[in-house]
Scaffold this motif. Structure first.
Motif, PDB file in Angstrom:
ATOM      1  N   SER A   1       0.801  -1.028  -0.039  1.00 50.86           N
ATOM      2  CA  SER A   1      -0.108   0.085   0.069  1.00 50.86           C
ATOM      3  C   SER A   1       0.929   1.245   0.141  1.00 50.86           C
ATOM      4  O   SER A   1       0.286   2.321  -0.571  1.00 50.86           O
ATOM      5  CB  SER A   1      -0.895   0.158   1.088  1.00 50.86           C
ATOM      6  OG  SER A   1      -0.235  -0.041   2.415  1.00 50.86           O
ATOM      7  N   MET A   2       2.118   1.154   0.433  1.00 49.90           N
ATOM      8  CA  MET A   2       2.958   2.359   0.467  1.00 49.90           C
ATOM      9  C   MET A   2       3.699   2.555  -0.605  1.00 49.90           C
ATOM     10  O   MET A   2       4.507   3.475  -0.675  1.00 49.90           O
ATOM     11  CB  MET A   2       3.811   2.457   1.830  1.00 49.90           C
ATOM     12  CG  MET A   2       2.755   2.328   2.926  1.00 49.90           C
ATOM     13  SD  MET A   2       4.058   2.404   4.457  1.00 49.90           S
ATOM     14  CE  MET A   2       3.239   4.182   5.015  1.00 49.90           C
ATOM     15  N   GLU A   3       3.907   1.785  -1.450  1.00 47.95           N
ATOM     16  CA  GLU A   3       4.625   1.815  -2.838  1.00 47.95           C
ATOM     17  C   GLU A   3       4.062   3.061  -3.547  1.00 47.95           C
ATOM     18  O   GLU A   3       2.873   3.215  -3.662  1.00 47.95           O
ATOM     19  CB  GLU A   3       4.528   0.313  -3.599  1.00 47.95           C
ATOM     20  CG  GLU A   3       5.329  -0.664  -2.883  1.00 47.95           C
ATOM     21  CD  GLU A   3       5.511  -1.918  -3.746  1.00 47.95           C
ATOM     22  OE1 GLU A   3       5.049  -1.921  -4.867  1.00 47.95           O
ATOM     23  OE2 GLU A   3       6.030  -2.863  -3.224  1.00 47.95           O
TER      24      GLU A   3
ATOM     25  N   THR B   1       6.688   4.819  -2.446  1.00 51.32           N
ATOM     26  CA  THR B   1       7.379   5.508  -1.490  1.00 51.32           C
ATOM     27  C   THR B   1       8.183   4.485  -0.488  1.00 51.32           C
ATOM     28  O   THR B   1       9.470   4.555  -0.398  1.00 51.32           O
ATOM     29  CB  THR B   1       6.791   6.403  -0.505  1.00 51.32           C
ATOM     30  OG1 THR B   1       5.873   7.207  -1.423  1.00 51.32           O
ATOM     31  CG2 THR B   1       7.309   6.934   0.065  1.00 51.32           C
TER      32      THR B   1
ATOM     33  N   THR C   1      -6.561   7.664   6.693  1.00 46.64           N
ATOM     34  CA  THR C   1      -5.378   7.551   6.028  1.00 46.64           C
ATOM     35  C   THR C   1      -5.717   6.757   4.612  1.00 46.64           C
ATOM     36  O   THR C   1      -6.656   6.082   4.551  1.00 46.64           O
ATOM     37  CB  THR C   1      -4.167   6.846   6.626  1.00 46.64           C
ATOM     38  OG1 THR C   1      -4.423   5.536   7.101  1.00 46.64           O
ATOM     39  CG2 THR C   1      -3.681   7.688   7.738  1.00 46.64           C
ATOM     40  N   GLN C   2      -4.925   6.968   4.007  1.00 41.95           N
ATOM     41  CA  GLN C   2      -4.856   6.318   2.368  1.00 41.95           C
ATOM     42  C   GLN C   2      -3.288   5.944   1.974  1.00 41.95           C
ATOM     43  O   GLN C   2      -2.631   6.777   1.861  1.00 41.95           O
ATOM     44  CB  GLN C   2      -5.516   6.864   1.517  1.00 41.95           C
ATOM     45  CG  GLN C   2      -5.614   6.204   0.185  1.00 41.95           C
ATOM     46  CD  GLN C   2      -6.452   7.173  -0.940  1.00 41.95           C
ATOM     47  OE1 GLN C   2      -7.198   8.029  -0.634  1.00 41.95           O
ATOM     48  NE2 GLN C   2      -6.421   6.962  -2.107  1.00 41.95           N
ATOM     49  N   GLY C   3      -2.952   4.609   1.720  1.00 42.64           N
ATOM     50  CA  GLY C   3      -1.695   4.382   1.193  1.00 42.64           C
ATOM     51  C   GLY C   3      -1.351   4.903  -0.162  1.00 42.64           C
ATOM     52  O   GLY C   3      -2.234   5.448  -0.989  1.00 42.64           O
ATOM     53  N   ASP C   4      -0.057   5.266  -0.457  1.00 42.99           N
ATOM     54  CA  ASP C   4       0.141   5.710  -1.846  1.00 42.99           C
ATOM     55  C   ASP C   4      -0.321   4.958  -2.673  1.00 42.99           C
ATOM     56  O   ASP C   4      -0.815   5.531  -3.842  1.00 42.99           O
ATOM     57  CB  ASP C   4       1.684   5.963  -1.781  1.00 42.99           C
ATOM     58  CG  ASP C   4       2.227   6.978  -0.782  1.00 42.99           C
ATOM     59  OD1 ASP C   4       1.462   7.526  -0.256  1.00 42.99           O
ATOM     60  OD2 ASP C   4       3.445   6.986  -0.561  1.00 42.99           O
ATOM     61  N   HIS C   5      -0.484   3.637  -2.703  1.00 43.29           N
ATOM     62  CA  HIS C   5      -0.744   2.731  -3.798  1.00 43.29           C
ATOM     63  C   HIS C   5      -2.086   2.308  -3.906  1.00 43.29           C
ATOM     64  O   HIS C   5      -2.753   1.826  -4.769  1.00 43.29           O
ATOM     65  CB  HIS C   5       0.069   1.492  -3.618  1.00 43.29           C
ATOM     66  CG  HIS C   5       0.180   0.697  -4.955  1.00 43.29           C
ATOM     67  ND1 HIS C   5       0.779   1.122  -6.291  1.00 43.29           N
ATOM     68  CD2 HIS C   5      -0.070  -0.617  -5.203  1.00 43.29           C
ATOM     69  CE1 HIS C   5       0.677   0.216  -6.999  1.00 43.29           C
ATOM     70  NE2 HIS C   5       0.004  -0.882  -6.487  1.00 43.29           N
TER      71      HIS C   5
END
Length: 164
Positions: free
Chosen positions: A55-57, A59, A88-92
């Motif tokens: 989810s954080m890709e 970054t 929140t919302q993950g980058d991916h």
């Protein structure tokens, strides 16, 4: 066995022996570096997490070892008990996370830094088969090394008895 053939055999084994020692040295340094990267930040007050999702890709990549530092939260009350609420919302991710969270404690964890790929070791250690392989292979190599040393020593002692 003529002495010249024994000398040739010893010379042929020397590069392999040096290469084996070099490889073991590199592996030992890599293991010590991974241990230092893993445990030294904990002594300095950082918390360690393994990022198992994507989810954080891009970054922070899946399999990274993530370190958080605990910091004081800025006291901002928005009329609710316990402090502000965040979603929140993950980058991916295409959508926001299902559950919001609230900064209700005076100190909270905050991202400090990440070490790419090192978390895969922890993910592998969570799998019983991989854990067995990671433990069995070094143990097998040590056992084989000891057997080879015993074999060489036995041959040397036999040669000394024969000469005497």
């Amino acid at each position: 066995m003529p002495r010249s053939l024994a000398t040739i055999g010893t010379r042929a084994r020397a590069p392999a022996h040096v290469a084996g020692r070099g490889l073991m040295s590199v592996l030992l340094v890599a293991i010590l570096a991974a241990m230092a990267i893993t445990f030294v930040p904990g002594v300095l007050g950082y918390q360690r997490y393994v990022l198992v999702g994507g989810s954080m890709e891009p970054t922070i990549h899946r399999g990274s070892l993530v370190f958080d530092e605990v910091v004081a939260v800025i006291s901002r009350k928005d009329g609710r008990k316990g402090g502000p609420i965040f979603r929140t919302q993950g980058d991916h991710n295409r959508f926001a996370d299902m559950r919001p969270f609230q900064l209700d404690r005076p100190r909270q964890a905050r991202f400090a830094f990440a070490v790419p790929y090192l978390g895969w070791l922890f993910i592998a250690l969570g799998n019983p088969r991989a854990r067995f392989i990671l433990l069995a292979i070094p143990a097998l190599l040590i056992a084989l090394s000891m057997l080879a040393r015993l074999w060489r020593e036995g041959g040397r002692l036999a040669a000394q008895r024969e000469a005497a």
